[in-house]
Enzyme design. Structure first.
Site, mmCIF file in Angstrom:
data_model
loop_
_atom_site.group_PDB
_atom_site.id
_atom_site.type_symbol
_atom_site.label_atom_id
_atom_site.label_comp_id
_atom_site.label_asym_id
_atom_site.label_seq_id
_atom_site.Cartn_x
_atom_site.Cartn_y
_atom_site.Cartn_z
ATOM 1 N N GLY A 153 0.819 -1.197 0.000
ATOM 2 C CA GLY A 153 0.000 0.000 0.000
ATOM 3 C C GLY A 153 0.860 1.257 0.000
ATOM 4 O O GLY A 153 2.063 1.226 0.285
ATOM 5 N N CYS A 154 0.238 2.385 -0.317
ATOM 6 C CA CYS A 154 0.985 3.643 -0.403
ATOM 7 C C CYS A 154 1.443 4.120 0.980
ATOM 8 O O CYS A 154 2.631 4.412 1.180
ATOM 9 C CB CYS A 154 0.157 4.703 -1.109
ATOM 10 N N TYR A 155 0.534 4.186 1.939
ATOM 11 C CA TYR A 155 0.935 4.568 3.298
ATOM 12 C C TYR A 155 1.964 3.593 3.885
ATOM 13 O O TYR A 155 2.975 4.025 4.454
ATOM 14 C CB TYR A 155 -0.281 4.620 4.218
ATOM 15 N N PRO A 156 1.744 2.269 3.768
ATOM 16 C CA PRO A 156 2.745 1.349 4.302
ATOM 17 C C PRO A 156 4.116 1.494 3.654
ATOM 18 O O PRO A 156 5.142 1.296 4.317
ATOM 19 C CB PRO A 156 2.141 -0.033 4.021
ATOM 20 N N THR A 157 4.164 1.816 2.353
ATOM 21 C CA THR A 157 5.462 1.960 1.704
ATOM 22 C C THR A 157 6.286 3.051 2.369
ATOM 23 O O THR A 157 7.436 2.833 2.768
ATOM 24 C CB THR A 157 5.282 2.260 0.207
#
Length: 350
Positions: A153-157
């Protein structure tokens, strides 16, 4: 004679993630886009959905049909909503395609946890077991030769790239992590809603899904594996009135007596052979504009000796390193190509 290129298809081509895949894959030296797919717009030219592609991508959109896609492509990217990919992936795998999934369906390995946070039925056990989590800076070697990759995901990255070196080294107390994350509105997708309505978003700044965001278990799953024990985090997301970008500001208590310079050196060594992570010098902190349109993740630090806490700031473009760019990075690793192939675009500035 031109070398034979790998053929790629994109499902969900009319969304922001799909059209960003087109932007990068169009100039990738090893691939050719042979099919763009949309369940809602099949039969229409791609350039009718995105006029900036006129004369560049006038290909007609195909419908969702795994057998027909397999006749045209070798790899398929799924830029679809969660809950959709899990229905399509088994079909594409059975048709003989390699799959890179940009949705959240294959990120969470525990089915009950997935269903609790995503509110969908979990994927079938066989494909879930086969899926490899594709955070290249952590799992790059794991994806080579595989046929199903789950794009982070974008936030997790942004968050994981900011936390992993400190957690793995034992320098960060894992029971103290607070994540304050902010995203531009393109992360909400192209569909219209009250959330992304101009009058609601302009000159506004708002928190959402507080303590309930579906990316929480993904972050905790990866950090827990790195720490060798369960990790829980406090994670708060915000929408800001900009189109692109994520800034993840992370706070945690330090374990051990390490200087700010040592923290910077730890991260530089951890990411030494990773082309898309840039570590800032002491006293320099990144901004979202400095990575816009690129596959870079920039990270900066501030150690507070008074409180014994470290502040880590990581920024990415949510549509590139947070989605399409990372998916192409995973494809490169999957196929044994150089990781940076087709991704060496400078950020767009200002």
């Amino acid at each position: 004679m031109n070398p034979v290129k790998t053929r790629v298809a994109i499902v969900g081509s009319t969304g922001y993630g799909g059209v960003e895949l087109i932007r990068f894959l169009h100039q990738h030296p090893e691939v050719e886009i042979t099919s763009v797919i949309s369940a809602s717009s099949s039969g229409k030219p791609m350039s009718a959905q995105f006029p900036h592609l006129i004369g560049v991508m006038d290909m007609e959109l195909d419908g969702v049909d795994a057998a027909k896609t397999a006749q045209k492509a070798d790899i398929v990217f799924l830029a679809t909503p969660s809950g959709v990919s899990s229905k399509l992936v088994p079909q594409y795998l059975e048709a003989g395609l390699k799959v890179i999934d940009l949705s959240g369906d294959y990120r969470i390995k525990d089915s009950s946890t997935y269903e609790e946070w995503y509110k969908h039925d979990a994927p079938d056990a066989a494909s879930l077991e086969e899926a490899v989590y594709g955070l290249c800076e952590l799992k790059g070697n794991d994806v080579q030769g595989k046929r199903l990759i789950s794009n982070p995901g974008c936030y997790p990255t942004a968050t994981l790239l900011g936390l992993l070196p400190g957690v793995e080294a034992g320098w960060l107390a894992t029971d103290s992590i607070i994540i304050d994350a902010k995203s531009g509105v393109s992360g909400a997708g192209r569909g219209t809603s009250l959330t992304s309505h101009y009058a609601e978003m302009n000159e506004n700044f708002k928190a959402y899904k507080v303590n309930k965001h579906q990316h929480i278990p993904e972050i905790e799953q990866v950090l827990g594996a790195a720490a060798g024990k369960p990790v829980t985090v406090t994670f708060t997301t915000h929408l800001v009135p900009m189109t692109r970008g994520i800034m993840s500001t992370m706070y945690g208590s330090t374990a051990g007596n390490h200087s700010e310079e040592e923290w910077i050196e730890l991260y530089r060594e951890y990411y030494r052979d990773r082309p898309f992570v840039r570590i800032r010098k002491q006293g320099q902190w990144p901004s979202t504009k400095e990575v816009a349109g690129s596959n870079y993740c920039d990270i900066g630090f501030a150690l507070d000796a008074r409180t014994g806490r470290i502040t880590i700031i990581a920024v990415i473009d949510n549509l590139v390193k947070g989605a399409a760019g990372q998916a192409i990075q995973n494809m490169n690793r999957m196929m044994g190509w150089a990781e940076h192939t087709g991704l060496n675009m400078l950020p767009v500035y200002p």
